[in-house]
Design a protein around this motif. Structure first.
Motif, mmCIF file in Angstrom:
data_model
loop_
_atom_site.group_PDB
_atom_site.id
_atom_site.type_symbol
_atom_site.label_atom_id
_atom_site.label_comp_id
_atom_site.label_asym_id
_atom_site.label_seq_id
_atom_site.Cartn_x
_atom_site.Cartn_y
_atom_site.Cartn_z
ATOM 1 N N VAL A 321 12.684 62.551 -24.742
ATOM 2 C CA VAL A 321 11.744 61.689 -25.352
ATOM 3 C C VAL A 321 10.863 61.358 -24.646
ATOM 4 C CG1 VAL A 321 13.863 60.752 -26.167
ATOM 5 C CG2 VAL A 321 13.162 59.844 -24.021
ATOM 6 N N GLY A 322 9.606 60.777 -25.154
ATOM 7 C CA GLY A 322 8.441 60.454 -24.269
ATOM 8 C C GLY A 322 7.847 61.640 -23.402
ATOM 9 N N GLY A 323 7.633 62.710 -23.921
ATOM 10 C CA GLY A 323 6.937 63.684 -23.187
ATOM 11 C C GLY A 323 7.822 64.482 -22.401
ATOM 12 N N GLY A 324 9.313 64.044 -22.187
ATOM 13 C CA GLY A 324 10.288 65.014 -21.452
ATOM 14 C C GLY A 324 10.627 66.304 -22.177
ATOM 15 N N VAL A 393 19.393 44.295 -19.177
ATOM 16 C CA VAL A 393 18.051 44.844 -19.937
ATOM 17 C C VAL A 393 16.721 44.280 -20.141
ATOM 18 C CG1 VAL A 393 17.539 45.572 -22.415
ATOM 19 C CG2 VAL A 393 19.910 45.687 -21.816
ATOM 20 N N ASP A 394 16.182 44.612 -19.271
ATOM 21 C CA ASP A 394 14.979 43.829 -18.896
ATOM 22 C C ASP A 394 13.516 44.403 -18.604
ATOM 23 O OD1 ASP A 394 13.143 41.898 -17.959
ATOM 24 O OD2 ASP A 394 14.355 41.597 -15.793
ATOM 25 N N PRO A 395 12.727 44.104 -19.504
ATOM 26 C CA PRO A 395 11.280 44.952 -19.154
ATOM 27 C C PRO A 395 10.857 44.841 -17.828
ATOM 28 C CG PRO A 395 11.407 43.438 -21.338
ATOM 29 C CD PRO A 395 12.600 42.975 -20.418
ATOM 30 N N GLU A 456 15.918 58.979 -21.983
ATOM 31 C CA GLU A 456 16.665 59.497 -23.029
ATOM 32 C C GLU A 456 17.891 58.855 -23.686
ATOM 33 O OE1 GLU A 456 15.582 60.739 -20.334
ATOM 34 O OE2 GLU A 456 14.758 62.796 -20.310
ATOM 35 N N VAL A 457 18.495 57.917 -22.822
ATOM 36 C CA VAL A 457 19.452 57.018 -23.361
ATOM 37 C C VAL A 457 18.836 55.856 -23.941
ATOM 38 C CG1 VAL A 457 21.549 55.705 -22.371
ATOM 39 C CG2 VAL A 457 20.824 57.840 -21.308
ATOM 40 N N VAL A 458 17.874 55.156 -23.437
ATOM 41 C CA VAL A 458 17.629 53.984 -24.024
ATOM 42 C C VAL A 458 16.661 53.848 -25.391
ATOM 43 C CG1 VAL A 458 16.090 51.913 -23.430
ATOM 44 C CG2 VAL A 458 17.441 52.694 -21.466
ATOM 45 N N VAL A 459 15.823 54.845 -25.110
ATOM 46 C CA VAL A 459 15.047 55.103 -26.385
ATOM 47 C C VAL A 459 15.389 55.345 -27.805
ATOM 48 C CG1 VAL A 459 12.925 56.621 -27.398
ATOM 49 C CG2 VAL A 459 12.731 55.832 -25.143
ATOM 50 N N PRO A 460 16.631 56.488 -27.839
ATOM 51 C CA PRO A 460 17.425 56.489 -29.021
ATOM 52 C C PRO A 460 18.144 55.198 -29.578
ATOM 53 C CG PRO A 460 17.736 58.212 -27.736
ATOM 54 C CD PRO A 460 16.956 57.205 -26.742
ATOM 55 N N LEU A 461 18.689 54.429 -28.511
ATOM 56 C CA LEU A 461 19.367 53.248 -28.770
ATOM 57 C C LEU A 461 18.799 52.007 -29.269
ATOM 58 C CD1 LEU A 461 22.253 53.524 -25.968
ATOM 59 C CD2 LEU A 461 22.457 54.224 -28.583
ATOM 60 N N LEU A 462 17.699 51.786 -28.454
ATOM 61 C CA LEU A 462 16.850 50.530 -28.417
ATOM 62 C C LEU A 462 15.556 50.870 -29.195
ATOM 63 C CD1 LEU A 462 17.350 47.783 -27.621
ATOM 64 C CD2 LEU A 462 15.713 48.168 -25.625
ATOM 65 N N GLY A 463 15.270 51.972 -29.539
ATOM 66 C CA GLY A 463 13.710 52.313 -29.938
ATOM 67 C C GLY A 463 12.552 52.022 -29.128
ATOM 68 N N LYS A 464 12.875 51.964 -27.911
ATOM 69 C CA LYS A 464 11.661 51.491 -27.293
ATOM 70 C C LYS A 464 12.164 51.851 -25.613
ATOM 71 C CE LYS A 464 12.480 46.805 -27.535
ATOM 72 N NZ LYS A 464 12.176 45.404 -27.902
ATOM 73 N N ASP A 465 11.505 51.979 -24.802
ATOM 74 C CA ASP A 465 11.766 52.166 -23.436
ATOM 75 C C ASP A 465 11.867 50.956 -22.499
ATOM 76 O OD1 ASP A 465 12.756 53.390 -21.124
ATOM 77 O OD2 ASP A 465 10.905 54.383 -20.562
ATOM 78 N N VAL A 466 12.922 50.514 -22.152
ATOM 79 C CA VAL A 466 12.910 49.363 -21.578
ATOM 80 C C VAL A 466 13.983 49.606 -20.195
ATOM 81 C CG1 VAL A 466 13.883 46.876 -21.302
ATOM 82 C CG2 VAL A 466 12.901 47.765 -23.354
ATOM 83 N N ASP B 284 1.847 53.600 -12.289
ATOM 84 C CA ASP B 284 2.196 52.203 -12.412
ATOM 85 C C ASP B 284 3.724 52.065 -12.876
ATOM 86 O OD1 ASP B 284 -0.112 51.168 -11.878
ATOM 87 O OD2 ASP B 284 -0.714 50.703 -14.219
ATOM 88 N N ASP B 285 4.234 53.272 -13.568
ATOM 89 C CA ASP B 285 5.382 53.270 -14.289
ATOM 90 C C ASP B 285 6.662 53.460 -13.107
ATOM 91 O OD1 ASP B 285 4.902 52.785 -16.689
ATOM 92 O OD2 ASP B 285 4.938 55.024 -17.550
ATOM 93 N N VAL B 286 6.103 54.407 -12.064
ATOM 94 C CA VAL B 286 6.988 54.598 -10.892
ATOM 95 C C VAL B 286 6.840 53.334 -10.208
ATOM 96 C CG1 VAL B 286 6.920 55.833 -8.772
ATOM 97 C CG2 VAL B 286 6.245 57.081 -10.610
#
Lengths: 506, 551
Positions: A321-324, A393-395, A456-466, B284-286
């Motif tokens: 996910v996200g370019g990985g 779970v916190d941005p 790879e864990v968060v995005v499929p579950l939450l729909g975004k990377d937090v 920034d992400d890092v």
């Protein structure tokens, strides 16, 4: 000691027994005289001894009593007596003699041996063996045998107290089958001490001592004319057992409270889980050793998994996910649909994150529950144990917050220093082993794992990377450490252990 | 995790520096490698599963050298133009379709070095290759090979060669049945009509992967200087990485890497592929992930310490790294370089109101009420034996079984609490009576509606055991509990074979049965070796919780 005070401490049993002890008495005598049971007499004597009033002596001695044949011969007469009597004046063939005297074959043989030794009979060989009486034998027949006299005495008898001839006789009789028994017995006797002498002379009963207060006394006011028996306040009292929670549950309650105090909401879930939730959504590759039969318990049956999440998880494994890049290779439903006994409570975190969807963030969750690993039970392993689990779970969460939460938690568990060492789990990046400095053992002890969940864990579950801070740890290690017990003793359910183990006092 | 023992002399030679115990321990911990113990000759460490490149002296030395600043930054590896060819035949397509190959020249193999390479090969087999299931590695002295080499599959009876550690020629079938390696790994070829082999132009078998090399062409001995290396398996990506780990390691030992042409019919691949990977990432992400505020130059310096290059917001990752799957992995690399000692906890400003799980709370409350009655809580396993859950207790409920039954005593999910209670009583026959115990836990059944197909119910079990234990005891305890919870109920005669007929009742709230209580049947007592009268209550706590909520 004030003699009056001493008298006031006497228990009714002591009061009953004491007057019968003149200077010296056996327990048997006291039982007869006082009409008390043995345990009562013994208790009274024990207490009296504790008060310095009497001295208890225990002697060990041999006693002799009649055995089954002895009792029978006492009624029927000894075999040799019957043998001599049957012989009367004239010789008899042996078979007839035996039936006339009503002897067993064995008894007859003993009689023959014994009487020949004493010169009382002669055996001659005719058609049968014929037995005839000698003059010596005739004398014996008319006189009493010493064995007969012995049998008639009153038993049991002290062996030490027997006169010398009887002692020798006893030796012979012991060699005969089940005639007499010699046993060791303990006999107890009691002596008055000088204090006891004084007490007995003075007398112990004036009828004015209250042993137990009764409703009647309270109503009538009788107690006013009396004194209360004084107790031995230091005497042993029997232990009582109470109901209580299991000590592991006490630890769990404490840990639940710590997390709730820190604002974490509780997660729960089933023990059997689809491998999908336990492993796949956590980005554990499908050929990972955790899927091996020797690591994880698999349960018969097949799970259903949500198609939409599965599609996203498949993409994360195969392509990232996200370019990985993902793990590459092919991800299949079949492996994800296997049923496992949950191997960690991170499965609850995964399900919680999947259910969050559009819920407001930040959010914090914890769980304490059982997990399973396919291990043989031994000093270091359990196949079923407890883990706590936490996620934030916190941005805006970062590694330093993770360190803060763990430090707070462990300080409440009694460990002031926490160390994170780089480690690896497929579902976190970075990943850590969490160690605490053991205040007694003065060394670092590894307790659990932690990290920040991978995209790879968060995005499929939450729909975004937090960022999701996550940690998990077995409880058994801190609990065994607190109670200073061995791992296999935790779930032995020994009732004595459960009744006596100290309370959780953190 | 893997434990490996390294030669300290080799490690220091490769790092290019003498290392005191203190320095060594410190740098290993910083790299995420646990030091397990050292002496003057040996260093034993535990490495993490994501770093198969750490399974040799060379891999660890490379990282130590960077971290200590002896050598800085990215180390590049190159391969010479191919002079060698491996032809992959169609026949391996369904058997073991892929390979990646290389030649390395100019290494002086000594006993010591052979041992190091064999250890690396074995450890890679165990971990990254998943016990050779995923991939296998073969190393051969170059001088014995007539080129080109063919990778093909043949019927086992037609494969003949002398395997390593053997003195005679065998067929593939014989190797599988009699050779130790065949016995250990033969299952990986199970069910195949044809077995894969590497065979040279002189028709000499080099090896039969993933089982064993040939004694004649597949044994590296002291004095060997040049080697041919092949990795065979199923996933080209995995094989390429595996090969890179090995050839980079040999290059660090002074070897020169040569490419090999690998022909798949008309298409050709040149292996190894030693290009660095370029991973774009955001500083920034890092910083956000680590809670730091590093500038670009600091990030560049940090990456240099872990052997990774940097160029315009991209990490340049060397070819032996298998663990960089995503930009997020670069954050961890930077964290290692910064060092955990330099990152401090920061209180989180997030303030939230906690919510306890209501059913958990309810269970705690029920437990407290029972404690008030003098009951002792026990804690029992959810796994039990089939016998306990059926015949021994005379139970007829369907029982869900484990697939892998390591231990017969713990091979099913319990369907009832009753055996768990009786088991504890049996273990406590020598303890003082009365014994009054309770247990809260899960019991399992079938449920087609659950995603697992299995129902999980919170169950309360109570057992009371003493000279005069009878139905009244059981009844009093349950009545007390339900009275304090304010729940009305009805009782009716039950049929439950673990109990004495006429002395076992089912308790219902409304129409829903929630508990069974009764005197344990003497036959069941005898089956369990129990000789003190016992009554048992089994109560569905989830149903009781529902009843409390509906009240």
């Amino acid at each position: 000691m004030d003699i009056q005070k001493l008298v006031d401490t006497l228990h009714p049993l002591e009061r009953t027994v004491l007057p019968f002890i003149k200077a010296h008495a056996s327990v048997d005598d006291l039982m007869k005289a006082s009409k008390l049971k043995e345990v009562e007499v013994m208790r009274a004597l024990q207490w009296l001894q504790n008060k310095g009033v009497v001295t208890l002596d225990v002697h060990e001695s041999d006693i002799v009593r009649l055995d089954v044949n002895g009792q029978r011969y006492l009624k029927q007469g000894l075999p040799e007596r019957r043998f001599l009597a049957a012989l009367a004046d004239k010789p008899l063939p042996l078979p007839r003699l035996i039936s006339k005297a009503d002897l067993s074959k064995e008894e007859a043989n003993i009689c023959i041996g014994l009487l020949r030794q004493k010169g009382a009979i002669i055996l001659s060989k005719e058609k049968d063996l014929v037995v005839s009486l000698t003059p010596q034998g005739a004398k014996l027949r008319d006189a009493a045998l010493p064995e007969e006299d012995f049998l008639k005495t009153e038993f049991p008898r002290q062996v030490d107290a027997l006169p010398e001839p009887e002692k020798r006789l006893l030796q012979q009789m012991r060699s005969r089958k089940q005639l007499v028994v010699v046993e060791k017995i303990k006999s107890r006797s009691v002596r008055l001490t000088p204090l006891g002498q004084t007490l007995v002379e003075r007398g112990v009963g004036d009828g004015k001592v209250i042993d137990a207060l009764t409703p009647d006394m309270l109503r009538s006011g009788d107690w006013k004319q009396k004194r209360f028996r004084r107790y031995d306040l230091t005497a042993h009292v029997p232990r009582i057992n109470g109901g209580r929670r299991h000590f592991v549950e006490e630890g769990i309650s404490y840990i639940r409270r710590i997390w709730m105090d820190m604002g974490f909401t509780e997660m729960t879930g089933t023990l059997v889980q689809p491998a999908f939730w336990n492993l796949d959504v956590l980005f554990v590759p499908q050929d990972h050793p955790a899927r091996d039969m020797q690591d994880t318990f698999f349960v018969e049956g097949k799970a259903t998994i949500p198609a939409d999440v599965a599609k996203r998880v498949k993409a994360a494994h195969e392509k990232g996910v996200g370019g990985g890049s993902g793990w590459g290779g092919e991800w299949t439903d079949d492996i994800a649909k296997q049923l496992v006994l949950r191997t960690h409570n991170t499965v609850l975190s995964a399900r919680t994150i999947a259910a969050l969807k559009d819920a407001p963030l930040p959010a914090k969750f914890f769980a304490v529950g059982r997990v399973f690993r396919n291990e043989a039970l031994d000093w270091k392993h359990l196949f079923e144990f407890h883990q706590f689990e936490g996620i934030v779970v916190d941005p805006d969460a970062n590694l330093r917050h993770l360190m803060f939460y763990l430090k707070e938690f462990y300080s409440k568990m009694g460990y002031s220093e926490v160390r994170l060492a780089p480690s690896f789990f497929p579902y976190t990046e970075p990943s850590f082993e969490v160690s605490v400095f053991h205040p007694v053992r003065k060394e670092w002890v590894e307790l659990g794992g932690a990290g920040i969940l991978r995209p790879e864990v968060v995005v499929p579950l939450l729909g975004k990377d937090v960022p999701v801070l996550a940690w998990g740890q077995g409880l058994e290690r801190v609990i065994t450490d607190y109670y200073k017990m061995n791992l296999p003793d935790m779930y032995s359910n020994d009732i004595e252990q459960l009744r006596t183990i100290k309370a959780w006092l953190r | 995790m893997s434990t490996i023992t390294l030669s300290r002399a080799a490690l220091e030679r490769l790092v290019g520096k003498r290392l005191t115990d203190e320095v060594l321990e410190d740098v290993l911990v910083r790299l995420g490698i646990s030091p397990e113990g050292f002496d003057d000759d040996k260093v034993t460490v535990e490495t993490l599963a994501n770093r198969p490149d750490y399974l040799s002296e060379t891999g660890i030395a490379r990282s130590i050298a960077c971290m200590l600043g002896v050598r800085k930054g990215l180390r590049s590896y190159e391969a010479r133009k191919p002079q060698f060819k491996v032809v992959v035949q169609k026949s391996v397509g369904k058997v073991r379709p892929k390979t990646a190959c290389a030649v390395v020249t100019g290494i002086t193999f000594t006993d010591e070095k052979i041992k190091e390479v064999v250890q690396m090969q074995e450890k890679l087999h165990q971990t990254y290759c998943r016990n050779r299931r995923k991939a296998a590695i073969g190393v051969y002295p170059l001088e014995k090979i007539a080129w080109p080499v063919s990778y093909e599959a043949r019927v086992p009876s037609e494969i003949r060669f002398t395997p390593l550690e053997s003195s005679r020629e065998m067929t593939a079938t014989q190797i599988l049945s009699t050779h130790p390696a065949g016995q250990d790994y033969g299952n990986l070829l199970q069910g195949l009509d044809k077995f894969p082999i590497f065979i040279d132009a002189n028709n000499n078998v080099l090896s039969m992967p993933p089982i064993i090399n040939s004694e004649m062409t597949g044994r590296v001995t002291p004095g060997t200087t040049d080697v041919f290396i092949e990795c065979s398996g199923f996933d080209q990506g995995v094989l390429d990485k595996l090969l890179n780990i090995i050839v980079c390691s040999l290059a660090d030992e002074g070897g020169t890497i040569h490419s090999v042409d690998v022909e798949y019919g008309a298409s050709k691949r040149i292996t190894p592929d030693l290009k660095n990977a370029s991973v774009p990432f955001s500083i920034d992400d890092v910083n956000r992930r680590l809670g730091l505020s590093l500038k670009e130059t600091e990030v560049k310096q940090a990456l240099a310490k872990v052997g990774i290059g940097y160029s315009a917001r991209k990490a340049i990752v060397p070819p032996y790294r298998v663990d960089i799957l995503h930009a997020v992995d670069i954050a961890e690399e930077i964290m290692l370089a910064v060092g955990m000692d330099n990152i401090q906890p920061l209180p989180s400003p997030v303030s939230l109101v906690a919510v306890a799980d209501r059913c958990q709370e309810f269970k705690s409350r029920v437990a407290s009420l029972l404690v008030g009655l003098g009951l002792l809580e026990i804690s029992t396993y959810h796994l039990d034996s089939l016998e306990n859950q059926t015949s021994r207790t005379n139970l007829k409920k369907p029982v869900i079984q484990l697939i892998n039954k390591t231990n017969k005593e713990y091979s099913v999910l319990r369907a009832s609490m009753v055996p768990s209670l009786l088991n504890v009583l049996r273990a406590n026959k020598h303890r003082d009576y009365p014994q009054k115990i309770f247990c809260v836990g899960t019991v399992f059944g079938k449920d087609p509606k659950a995603d697992t197909g299995i129902s999980e119910t919170s169950s309360l079990g109570i057992a009371i055991s003493h000279m005069r234990a009878d139905y009244t005891d059981a009844r009093q305890h349950v009545e007390y509990l339900l009275r304090l919870l304010g729940i009305g109920f009805t009782l009716s005669e039950a049929e439950d074979a673990w109990a004495i007929e006429g002395r076992v009742a089912v308790l219902s709230v409304g129409k829903r049965p929630i508990a069974t209580l009764g005197e344990v049947h003497p036959q069941v007592m005898q089956n369990w070796g129990l000789d003190m009268p016992t009554v048992v209550v089994e109560l569905d706590l989830d149903a009781l919780f529902d009843a409390v909520n509906e009240r």
